[in-house]
Design an enzyme around this catalytic site. Structure first.
Site, mmCIF file in Angstrom:
data_model
loop_
_atom_site.group_PDB
_atom_site.id
_atom_site.type_symbol
_atom_site.label_atom_id
_atom_site.label_comp_id
_atom_site.label_asym_id
_atom_site.label_seq_id
_atom_site.Cartn_x
_atom_site.Cartn_y
_atom_site.Cartn_z
ATOM 1 N N CYS A 2 0.763 -1.254 -0.105
ATOM 2 C CA CYS A 2 0.028 -0.099 0.153
ATOM 3 C C CYS A 2 0.816 1.299 0.232
ATOM 4 O O CYS A 2 2.002 1.381 0.581
ATOM 5 C CB CYS A 2 -0.927 0.024 1.230
ATOM 6 N N ARG A 27 5.390 0.012 -6.001
ATOM 7 C CA ARG A 27 5.167 -0.885 -4.783
ATOM 8 C C ARG A 27 4.147 -1.839 -4.917
ATOM 9 O O ARG A 27 4.341 -3.006 -3.958
ATOM 10 C CB ARG A 27 4.797 0.020 -3.384
ATOM 11 N N TRP A 72 -3.143 -2.595 -1.465
ATOM 12 C CA TRP A 72 -2.822 -4.099 -1.731
ATOM 13 C C TRP A 72 -3.369 -5.076 -0.715
ATOM 14 O O TRP A 72 -3.018 -5.022 0.243
ATOM 15 C CB TRP A 72 -1.285 -4.311 -1.506
ATOM 16 N N ASN A 96 -1.871 1.826 6.005
ATOM 17 C CA ASN A 96 -0.841 1.202 5.283
ATOM 18 C C ASN A 96 -0.602 0.193 6.604
ATOM 19 O O ASN A 96 -0.074 0.763 7.460
ATOM 20 C CB ASN A 96 0.254 1.850 4.756
ATOM 21 N N GLY A 97 -0.567 -0.949 6.424
ATOM 22 C CA GLY A 97 -0.133 -1.929 7.494
ATOM 23 C C GLY A 97 -1.107 -2.687 7.751
ATOM 24 O O GLY A 97 -1.876 -3.072 7.127
ATOM 25 N N GLU A 480 18.310 -16.983 -8.255
ATOM 26 C CA GLU A 480 18.013 -15.603 -8.668
ATOM 27 C C GLU A 480 17.297 -15.749 -9.874
ATOM 28 O O GLU A 480 16.085 -15.010 -10.368
ATOM 29 C CB GLU A 480 19.126 -14.786 -8.534
ATOM 30 N N LYS A 484 13.539 -14.417 -10.724
ATOM 31 C CA LYS A 484 13.190 -13.570 -11.839
ATOM 32 C C LYS A 484 12.064 -14.225 -12.710
ATOM 33 O O LYS A 484 11.165 -13.521 -13.249
ATOM 34 C CB LYS A 484 14.388 -13.115 -12.759
ATOM 35 N N GLU A 487 8.790 -14.935 -11.145
ATOM 36 C CA GLU A 487 7.845 -13.585 -10.757
ATOM 37 C C GLU A 487 7.106 -12.696 -11.884
ATOM 38 O O GLU A 487 6.218 -11.999 -11.975
ATOM 39 C CB GLU A 487 8.579 -12.712 -9.749
ATOM 40 N N HIS A 503 19.710 -36.605 -8.697
ATOM 41 C CA HIS A 503 19.140 -36.852 -7.361
ATOM 42 C C HIS A 503 17.529 -36.661 -7.305
ATOM 43 O O HIS A 503 16.995 -36.771 -6.219
ATOM 44 C CB HIS A 503 19.969 -36.351 -6.270
ATOM 45 N N LYS A 602 6.228 -4.261 -4.243
ATOM 46 C CA LYS A 602 7.707 -3.989 -4.268
ATOM 47 C C LYS A 602 8.232 -3.890 -2.563
ATOM 48 O O LYS A 602 9.402 -4.356 -2.796
ATOM 49 C CB LYS A 602 7.904 -2.513 -4.767
HETATM 50 C C1 F6R Z 1 11.959 -10.329 -6.338
HETATM 51 C C2 F6R Z 1 12.181 -9.025 -5.211
HETATM 52 C C3 F6R Z 1 11.835 -9.670 -3.649
HETATM 53 C C4 F6R Z 1 12.552 -9.009 -2.738
HETATM 54 C C5 F6R Z 1 12.166 -9.410 -1.335
HETATM 55 C C6 F6R Z 1 13.028 -8.724 -0.254
HETATM 56 O O1 F6R Z 1 12.599 -9.731 -7.360
HETATM 57 O O2 F6R Z 1 12.425 -8.255 -5.236
HETATM 58 O O3 F6R Z 1 12.286 -11.063 -3.712
HETATM 59 O O4 F6R Z 1 14.076 -9.050 -3.012
HETATM 60 O O5 F6R Z 1 10.766 -8.823 -1.227
HETATM 61 O O6 F6R Z 1 12.651 -7.205 -0.404
HETATM 62 P P1 F6R Z 1 13.893 -6.258 0.250
HETATM 63 O O7 F6R Z 1 15.023 -6.478 -0.537
HETATM 64 O O8 F6R Z 1 13.231 -4.869 0.101
HETATM 65 O O9 F6R Z 1 14.076 -6.495 1.665
#
Ligand code: F6R
Length: 607
Positions: A2, A27, A72, A96-97, A480, A484, A487, A503, A602
């Site tokens: 949010c 976000r 959100w 927010n929260g 990673e 990527k 997501e 395995h 985000k």
């Molecule tokens: C994936 C991504 C998330 C963040 C995770 C932690 O692309 O961005 O997996 O890495 O939510 O977020 P931060 O780094 O802000 O603590």
């Protein structure tokens, strides 16, 4: 997650609210709304979907005082009736929260005759405040009393049409800052929303409450004690959050990596040697008797931690463990006060990482270091030491430049720990520093692979699954790459250390399962080649990212792209870049919402 924008100014603030929400879109959100004071009433506009729709809906709205929100969904589905602001009597609230005691509040307020029209926890705040105003008519004081009854995390903004011209905001656990100027005063979840009106930012502390009018700002604690908070002049440039010539923020941020790395590594300057002081004035002292390292992080940030583990143990000879923050915070672990706790987070507000850090401190682990991209964030403020990555704002939900700058920061940590442990000769140190300095140039060369990767991406359009393989310090890079891809393209992807294939996962391999392999020219290359043969023998289609000098030939079902140079210990920083580009282009082919993938946010400020 949010986002909040609020404004009290001398002119119409609706365009400021809408523009601020647009800046917070990154976000993640599923609905949006705003409320303004319009004569003797509150005018509210809400919509499910994009802020652009809210902009159309509010085109004829005008006011000098208002609040706005991107939601959100946590409590209740995304819908107009669950969208904020929530209204009760003369007031409107955005939040927010998560309010943990909302069920008991809801029960009490229902018993008092309040009728709930949404499923949200936020509506309890609105009715609670309305009930409080009957006893305490001053809005500022009524919000203080209301907040004292809330359990959980919140940032809120409130307006009251019977007390026009003011906005009250409060924070506990969720981010909120003020933007102050001669023409009006504002609040938002992050600075990017307010750069349109001011650079002068005031970061609220947990437990702060502020009253904003067009000409004044008053801040107190929840008990009414006045407090002063310093004004910071934001260094963020408005251009940094503009898309420019790029199609998506993710693409822009992938291509900003050379600059982001150069900025992050500027701290090393022209020196041939680095000192613990780059992590804070007290670092030498604090690191002197560190006997091990525990990295706490989530998602992509945890992958930088898993990579650093290889460096810290091999180069610095320091035992390093990495824990997913949401697990660590709830498990019983053995506390070690000599251990350095490293919290990694691009946002610095991730609820799980913050809680894990606090948990470590509650166990007496006070040697703490934040590696973070946001200098004023909660995680940075709560750590004894800090390293600020200088990636600039990252808007795309999928983290790219924040990740590679975290890796650069962690390599610096490795060198510092190696020095502290007397495991690094001046000659080795100078070679590593030269390699770090050359990184931006090396990354630029890797980015030139984009058009070849675009061709590969087309072959993924009809795929539902993918496997990523790596070995050693490139296994976390495979993790990673898989994250990527899943997501942003919604293709199910998993990463394995290549030696694990036989395995279990080999059973999955067939012509429909692309296998992406990271094949740097290191001591594990020959072993990796044997693993890849196992895939080839099962009819699997292999996509291999090799180094210029790796002996890897193309053949039936084996596609090879070469990175321009082999980069030794720092190779993971180069090898993740083609994987970012691959996911980006697969997502383009699949037509997904690259910068705002479904269900994701985000900045994950709730548990
Ligand atoms: C994936 C991504 C998330 C963040 C995770 C932690 O692309 O961005 O997996 O890495 O939510 O977020 P931060 O780094 O802000 O603590």
């Amino acid at each position: 997650m949010c986002g909040i924008v609020a404004a009290a100014a001398g002119k119409n603030i609706v365009p400021v609210l809408v523009e601020g929400l647009k800046k917070l879109e990154y976000r993640g959100y599923d609905s949006a709304g705003l409320a303004v004071i319009s004569g003797a009433s509150i005018e509210r506009v809400r919509s499910v979907g994009r802020v652009a729709e809210l902009e159309i809906g509010s085109a004829n709205t005008q006011s000098v005082t208002g609040i706005a929100h991107t939601r959100w969904a946590t409590h209740g589905v995304p819908s107009e009736r669950n969208a904020h602001p929530h209204v009760s009597g003369s007031i409107a609230v955005v939040h927010n929260g998560i309010i943990e005691n909302y069920e008991s509040l809801r029960r009490d307020l229902t018993a008092q005759g309040y009728v709930f029209t949404s499923d949200t926890d936020t509506e309890s705040i609105a009715h609670l405040l309305e009930a409080t105003l009957k006893r305490e008519p001053d809005l500022f004081k009524a919000v203080q009393i209301t907040c004292r009854q809330l359990v959980g995390a919140y940032a809120i903004a409130v307006i009251d049409h019977s007390q026009p011209g003011k906005v009250i905001v409060a924070r506990e656990g969720s981010p909120l800052l003020l933007g102050v100027s001669d023409t009006g005063n504002y609040a938002a979840s992050d600075a990017s929303a307010l750069l349109q009106v001011t650079r002068n930012m005031v970061y609220l502390e947990n437990g702060d409450i502020a009253e904003l009018t067009a000409t004044s700002v008053k801040i107190t604690r929840l008990d009414g004690t006045p407090v002063e908070r310093p004004v910071h002049v934001s260094q963020l440039s408005a251009a940094a959050v503009e898309l420019g010539n790029y199609q998506h923020y993710m693409q822009k941020e992938i291509f900003e990596q050379p600059e982001a790395l150069a900025n992050t590594l500027e701290i090393v300057g022209g020196s041939k040697s680095i000192q613990p002081g780059i992590f804070g004035a007290d670092a030498a002292n604090l690191m002197a008797d560190v006997d091990s390292i525990l990295i706490l992080a989530c998602g992509t940030s945890s992958h930088s931690g898993f990579t650093a583990r290889y460096w810290l143990e091999a180069i610095a000879g320091v035992t390093c463990n990495v824990e997913i923050a949401s697990e660590y915070r709830y498990r019983t672990s053995v506390a070690n006060p000599r251990q350095l706790i490293v919290a990694i987070s691009q946002s610095g507000e991730t609820a799980d990482t913050l809680a894990a850090l606090r948990h470590a401190k509650s166990l007496g682990q006070m040697k703490t270091l934040a590696i973070c991209n946001v200098p004023e964030s909660a995680i940075v403020r709560e750590c004894a030491l800090r390293f600020i990555t200088r990636a600039g704002p990252e808007i795309g939900v999928a983290s790219t430049k924040a990740f590679t700058t975290q890796l650069a920061a962690l390599f610096l940590l490795t060198l510092v720990m190696a020095k502290v442990k007397e495991r690094l000769t001046p000659g080795q140190e100078s070679v590593y520093i030269d390699q770090l300095r050359h990184l931006p140039v090396a990354v630029n060369k890797v980015l030139e692979l984009e058009s070849d990767i675009e061709v590969w991406a087309k072959r993924f359009a009809d795929k539902h699954h993918a496997l990523f393989l790596g070995r050693g310090r490139h296994y976390p890079i495979a993790m990673e790459g898989a994250l990527k891809l899943k997501e942003i393209s919604y293709i199910h992807a998993e990463a394995y250390p290549a030696g694990e294939l036989k395995h279990g996962p080999l059973a999955l391999v067939d012509a429909d399962m692309p296998v992406i392999s990271i094949a740097p020219n290191d001591q594990l290359l020959d072993k990796l080649k044997s693993n890849l043969k196992e895939v080839q023998a099962r009819g699997g289609e292999l996509y291999v990212f090799a180094d210029a000098d790796s002996e890897m030939a193309e053949s039936e079902g084996v596609h090879v792209l070469r990175l321009p140079e082999h980069y030794g210990e720092l190779s993971p920083i180069l090898h993740v870049i083609p994987l970012q580009l691959l996911s980006y282009h697969v997502a383009l082919v699949k037509g997904t919402d690259v910068d705002k993938p479904r269900n994701l946010a985000k900045s994950v400020t709730v548990e």
